[in-house]
Write a protein that holds these residues in place. Structure first.
Motif, short mmCIF file in Angstrom:
data_model
loop_
_atom_site.label_atom_id
_atom_site.label_comp_id
_atom_site.label_asym_id
_atom_site.label_seq_id
_atom_site.Cartn_x
_atom_site.Cartn_y
_atom_site.Cartn_z
N PRO A 46 0.84 -1.19 0.00
CA PRO A 46 0.00 0.00 0.00
C PRO A 46 0.88 1.25 0.00
N ASP A 47 0.52 2.21 -0.85
CA ASP A 47 1.38 3.36 -1.06
C ASP A 47 0.64 4.69 -0.91
N TRP A 48 -0.64 4.70 -1.18
CA TRP A 48 -1.37 5.97 -1.08
C TRP A 48 -2.81 5.71 -0.64
N TYR A 49 -3.41 6.77 -0.09
CA TYR A 49 -4.79 6.75 0.41
C TYR A 49 -5.49 7.97 -0.14
N SER A 50 -6.77 7.83 -0.52
CA SER A 50 -7.44 8.94 -1.16
C SER A 50 -8.94 8.89 -0.97
N ASN A 51 -9.55 10.06 -0.96
CA ASN A 51 -11.00 10.14 -1.03
C ASN A 51 -11.41 10.53 -2.46
N MET A 52 -10.45 10.46 -3.39
CA MET A 52 -10.68 10.76 -4.80
C MET A 52 -10.71 9.47 -5.63
N GLY A 53 -10.08 8.39 -5.16
CA GLY A 53 -10.04 7.15 -5.92
C GLY A 53 -9.23 7.30 -7.19
N LEU A 54 -9.84 6.96 -8.32
CA LEU A 54 -9.19 7.12 -9.61
C LEU A 54 -9.00 8.62 -9.87
N TYR A 55 -7.81 9.00 -10.28
CA TYR A 55 -7.49 10.41 -10.53
C TYR A 55 -8.42 10.97 -11.60
#
Length: 169
Positions: A46-55
């Motif tokens: 695991p490398d990143w976390y987001s509330n955007m998902g796919l850019y």
């Protein structure tokens, strides 16, 4: 377990891949920490976390395969570049994108949480925005990315090594 497979041919701006995109439906169970532990145990970091998902722009990575897991919420997106295939992803789903496959995030639910991971030893250093002038260099890079030895959930006996070992010509 059901794994959906999708193939995308190259376009003028996107290499895409002979390897299929894999979508594991409802594969995440338990807490996000348990999900991440399973990934690590199978060589996906695991490398990143987001509330955007796919850019939210068409893009691809020419130097790494990418896994995106949805631990809550939902998102629609497009795979394969402009004119590609629209997909719906929701809590519990995971998409594994071979190097070179374009992806774009569209609508996102308010509660979306996503985790991005890469095979051990790899990470994204080359973020491409689908520029036709970069196609040749990007394709050369994509073709050098090695296959991951393990499926992110089932290790060496999982579907990823089987589905990616003999891609169609």
């Amino acid at each position: 377990m059901k794994v959906e497979t999708f193939f995308f041919k190259p376009t003028a701006a996107v290499p895409n891949s002979k390897l299929p995109v894999l979508i594991y439906r409802d594969i995440i169970s338990g807490s996000p920490k348990e999900f991440e532990a399973k990934l690590r145990a199978n060589g996906w970091v695991p490398d990143w976390y987001s509330n955007m998902g796919l850019y939210p722009k068409h893009h691809f990575h020419s130097d790494a395969h990418e896994l995106i897991g949805f631990t809550s919420g939902a998102q629609s997106g497009v795979l394969g570049g402009a004119g590609g295939m629209e997909v719906s992803l929701k809590e519990g789903d995971v998409v594994v994108l071979p190097a070179g496959v374009a992806h774009l995030g569209l609508a996102v639910s308010e509660d979306l949480r996503a985790v991005g991971a890469y095979p051990m030893g790899f990470g994204v250093h080359d973020f491409r925005l689908c520029d036709e002038a970069e196609f040749s260099a990007a394709l050369e890079s994509v073709l050098r990315v090695p296959l991951p030895p393990m499926d992110p959930f089932y290790g060496v006996t999982g579907p990823l090594p089987k589905l990616w070992s003999k891609p169609p010509v």
